[in-house]
Design an enzyme around this catalytic site. Sequence first.
Site, PDB file in Angstrom:
ATOM      1  CB  CYS A 170      -8.339   8.533 -20.577  1.00 45.95           C
ATOM      2  SG  CYS A 170      -9.677   8.822 -19.434  1.00 45.95           S
TER       3      CYS A 170
ATOM      4  CD  GLU B 114      -9.159   4.629 -26.668  1.00 42.02           C
ATOM      5  OE1 GLU B 114      -9.080   5.812 -27.068  1.00 42.02           O
ATOM      6  OE2 GLU B 114      -9.199   4.320 -25.466  1.00 42.02           O
TER       7      GLU B 114
ATOM      8  CG  HIS C 193     -11.359   6.244 -23.603  1.00 38.97           C
ATOM      9  ND1 HIS C 193     -10.180   5.596 -23.333  1.00 38.97           N
ATOM     10  CD2 HIS C 193     -11.836   6.655 -22.407  1.00 38.97           C
ATOM     11  CE1 HIS C 193      -9.952   5.595 -22.036  1.00 38.97           C
ATOM     12  NE2 HIS C 193     -10.946   6.239 -21.449  1.00 38.97           N
TER      13      HIS C 193
HETATM   14  N1  GLN Z   1      -9.291   7.573 -13.651  1.00 42.51           N
HETATM   15  C1  GLN Z   1      -8.153   7.053 -14.346  1.00 42.51           C
HETATM   16  C2  GLN Z   1      -6.849   7.579 -13.748  1.00 42.51           C
HETATM   17  O1  GLN Z   1      -6.845   8.371 -12.892  1.00 42.51           O
HETATM   18  C3  GLN Z   1      -8.199   7.364 -15.828  1.00 42.51           C
HETATM   19  C4  GLN Z   1      -9.390   6.694 -16.469  1.00 42.51           C
HETATM   20  C5  GLN Z   1      -9.199   6.285 -17.900  1.00 42.51           C
HETATM   21  O2  GLN Z   1      -8.093   6.234 -18.425  1.00 42.51           O
HETATM   22  N2  GLN Z   1     -10.284   5.933 -18.533  1.00 42.51           N
HETATM   23  O3  GLN Z   1      -5.832   7.175 -14.179  1.00 42.51           O
END
Ligand code: GLN
Length: 193
Positions: free
Chosen positions: A81, A176, A174
């Site tokens: 992410c 994890e 995610h």
């Molecule tokens: N929206 C977040 C970003 O731009 C990422 C979200 C996440 O890691 N769950 O960094």
Amino acid sequence: MAKIRVGVLGLQGGFLEHIHMLGALNVESKIIKYPEELEDVQALIIPGGESTTIDRLMSDEFRQSIVEANKSRGIPIFGTCAGAIILAKKIHNGKEWQKPLGLIDIEIKRNAYGRQIDSFDTVINIPSLGTLIRAVFIRSPEIVNIGPKVKELANFEELPVLVQEGNVLVSTFHPELSVNPVVHKYFLSLVKS
Ligand code: GLN
């Protein structure tokens, strides 16, 4: 395989969930808050969180050390992410001062699925690992373009959500937060024995 220690970047975000997942797999881990702590790990995970915050907290020396650990020492890196945003070559709608590490040839768009309230979970298929996995998307980015050397391992609604180039692995969800440790196990398989 010799015992390995996996570093998890612990500047901000969901690093503890990765530490727990690694613990469940009986793999030693270490929270990395300073660049010199990278020296005795054989793999690195960059967790989810807020990419702009992680970016702000990472010194130039830290960036350099991560890039060198991958390019010179060959340690595999897994970004989930926000971690995917940090590792990307190009961020479509990043802050002008955001400096992605460019370790994987992807273009990524932040917060592509909307706001926090639009976060969701679903089930995705990872054909090469022969399994379905529950995938949690939290203010996730979207991988809008992948380079010719990047392999798509899983997609959701026709967009890649798990991709790999060499020993750099990236997911927009995610793993994890899933009870199925298959993606972490796959990442660990990238560590040279
Ligand atoms: N929206 C977040 C970003 O731009 C990422 C979200 C996440 O890691 N769950 O960094």
